[in-house]
Write a protein that holds these residues in place. Structure first.
Motif, PDB file in Angstrom:
ATOM      1  N   GLY A  33       0.751  -1.405   0.364  1.00  0.00           N
ATOM      2  CA  GLY A  33      -0.012  -0.238   0.322  1.00  0.00           C
ATOM      3  C   GLY A  33       0.869   1.392   0.068  1.00  0.00           C
ATOM      4  N   LEU A  34       1.984   1.602   1.022  1.00  0.00           N
ATOM      5  CA  LEU A  34       2.896   2.333   0.757  1.00  0.00           C
ATOM      6  C   LEU A  34       3.607   2.432  -0.574  1.00  0.00           C
ATOM      7  CD1 LEU A  34       4.569   4.759   2.785  1.00  0.00           C
ATOM      8  CD2 LEU A  34       5.941   2.658   2.776  1.00  0.00           C
ATOM      9  N   GLY A  35       3.885   1.479  -1.059  1.00  0.00           N
ATOM     10  CA  GLY A  35       4.601   1.906  -2.407  1.00  0.00           C
ATOM     11  C   GLY A  35       3.480   2.460  -3.934  1.00  0.00           C
ATOM     12  N   VAL A  36       2.426   1.452  -2.981  1.00  0.00           N
ATOM     13  CA  VAL A  36       0.637   2.372  -4.238  1.00  0.00           C
ATOM     14  C   VAL A  36       1.011   3.502  -4.360  1.00  0.00           C
ATOM     15  CG1 VAL A  36      -0.786   1.807  -5.189  1.00  0.00           C
ATOM     16  CG2 VAL A  36       0.066  -0.288  -5.025  1.00  0.00           C
ATOM     17  N   GLY A  37       0.761   3.706  -3.224  1.00  0.00           N
ATOM     18  CA  GLY A  37       0.620   5.315  -2.713  1.00  0.00           C
ATOM     19  C   GLY A  37       1.647   6.336  -3.413  1.00  0.00           C
ATOM     20  N   PHE A  38       2.939   5.549  -2.998  1.00  0.00           N
ATOM     21  CA  PHE A  38       4.582   6.536  -3.645  1.00  0.00           C
ATOM     22  C   PHE A  38       4.385   6.477  -4.840  1.00  0.00           C
ATOM     23  CE2 PHE A  38       8.427   6.741  -4.593  1.00  0.00           C
ATOM     24  CZ  PHE A  38       8.744   7.713  -4.343  1.00  0.00           C
ATOM     25  N   MET A  39       3.835   5.683  -5.450  1.00  0.00           N
ATOM     26  CA  MET A  39       3.690   5.854  -6.858  1.00  0.00           C
ATOM     27  C   MET A  39       2.502   6.693  -7.421  1.00  0.00           C
ATOM     28  SD  MET A  39       6.528   4.264  -8.709  1.00  0.00           S
ATOM     29  CE  MET A  39       5.620   3.978  -9.717  1.00  0.00           C
ATOM     30  N   PHE A  40       1.178   6.568  -7.282  1.00  0.00           N
ATOM     31  CA  PHE A  40       0.202   7.011  -6.793  1.00  0.00           C
ATOM     32  C   PHE A  40       0.714   9.144  -7.280  1.00  0.00           C
ATOM     33  CE2 PHE A  40      -2.213   3.774  -7.833  1.00  0.00           C
ATOM     34  CZ  PHE A  40      -3.229   4.521  -9.036  1.00  0.00           C
ATOM     35  N   SER A  41       2.195   8.765  -5.941  1.00  0.00           N
ATOM     36  CA  SER A  41       2.099  10.470  -6.164  1.00  0.00           C
ATOM     37  C   SER A  41       2.635  10.788  -6.610  1.00  0.00           C
ATOM     38  CB  SER A  41       2.695  10.306  -3.986  1.00  0.00           C
ATOM     39  OG  SER A  41       3.412  11.827  -3.876  1.00  0.00           O
ATOM     40  N   VAL A  42       3.975  10.367  -6.693  1.00  0.00           N
ATOM     41  CA  VAL A  42       4.910  10.524  -7.802  1.00  0.00           C
ATOM     42  C   VAL A  42       4.281  10.894  -8.828  1.00  0.00           C
ATOM     43  CG1 VAL A  42       7.023  10.019  -9.699  1.00  0.00           C
ATOM     44  CG2 VAL A  42       6.863   9.676  -6.540  1.00  0.00           C
ATOM     45  N   LEU A  43       3.646   9.969  -9.631  1.00  0.00           N
ATOM     46  CA  LEU A  43       3.176  10.156 -10.730  1.00  0.00           C
ATOM     47  C   LEU A  43       1.747  11.344 -11.089  1.00  0.00           C
ATOM     48  CD1 LEU A  43       3.013   6.285 -11.701  1.00  0.00           C
ATOM     49  CD2 LEU A  43       4.577   7.855 -13.035  1.00  0.00           C
ATOM     50  N   PHE A  44       0.558  11.098  -9.824  1.00  0.00           N
ATOM     51  CA  PHE A  44      -0.298  11.896 -10.395  1.00  0.00           C
ATOM     52  C   PHE A  44      -0.825  12.915  -9.154  1.00  0.00           C
ATOM     53  CE2 PHE A  44      -1.385   7.529 -11.532  1.00  0.00           C
ATOM     54  CZ  PHE A  44      -1.643   7.250 -13.114  1.00  0.00           C
TER      55      PHE A  44
ATOM     56  N   TRP B 104      -0.395  13.082   1.058  1.00  0.00           N
ATOM     57  CA  TRP B 104      -1.881  11.280   1.555  1.00  0.00           C
ATOM     58  C   TRP B 104      -1.072  10.843   0.703  1.00  0.00           C
ATOM     59  CZ3 TRP B 104      -5.585  11.048  -2.248  1.00  0.00           C
ATOM     60  CH2 TRP B 104      -5.284  11.648  -3.342  1.00  0.00           C
ATOM     61  N   PRO B 105      -1.570  10.561  -0.792  1.00  0.00           N
ATOM     62  CA  PRO B 105      -1.807   8.975  -1.063  1.00  0.00           C
ATOM     63  C   PRO B 105      -1.003   8.292  -0.057  1.00  0.00           C
ATOM     64  CG  PRO B 105      -1.109  11.068  -2.884  1.00  0.00           C
ATOM     65  CD  PRO B 105      -1.123  11.636  -1.379  1.00  0.00           C
ATOM     66  N   THR B 106       0.756   8.599   0.588  1.00  0.00           N
ATOM     67  CA  THR B 106       1.612   7.708   0.430  1.00  0.00           C
ATOM     68  C   THR B 106       0.901   7.100   1.924  1.00  0.00           C
ATOM     69  OG1 THR B 106       2.582   9.165   1.672  1.00  0.00           O
ATOM     70  CG2 THR B 106       3.690   8.221  -0.208  1.00  0.00           C
ATOM     71  N   ALA B 107      -0.106   7.838   2.741  1.00  0.00           N
ATOM     72  CA  ALA B 107      -0.697   8.073   4.094  1.00  0.00           C
ATOM     73  C   ALA B 107      -1.788   7.038   3.999  1.00  0.00           C
ATOM     74  CB  ALA B 107      -0.836   9.304   4.864  1.00  0.00           C
TER      75      ALA B 107
END
Length: 75
Positions: free
Chosen positions: A23-34, A40-43
């Motif tokens: 979940g942290l990785g997916v949130g980080f990817m969404f944070s960087v890409l979008f 907040w996406p990583t959290a």
């Protein structure tokens, strides 16, 4: 009985850890890409992973009479 609780705790901690990191990785990817590197996406992703792991742990510990297939094959 104590050995069964130990297996459940091991499985619970491993499952929660894996889901939280994913979940942290997916949130980080969404944070960087979008979302322009907002936090907040990583959290949100790590919180969702932690919540899913916690829910799975609750289900495992409440279902005391159920035996998992991996345990049944060993016996």
């Amino acid at each position: 009985m104590a050995e069964e609780y130990g297996r459940k705790w091991d499985r619970c901690l491993a499952d929660t850890g894996v889901k939280t990191v994913i979940g942290l990785g997916v949130g980080f990817m969404f944070s960087v890409l979008f979302f322009k590197r907002r936090t907040w996406p990583t959290a949100l992703g790590s919180g969702m992973g932690l919540g899913m792991g916690y829910a799975n742990c609750q289900h495992d510990f409440r279902a005391l009479h159920l035996v998992h297939a991996a345990v049944a094959k060993d016996q």
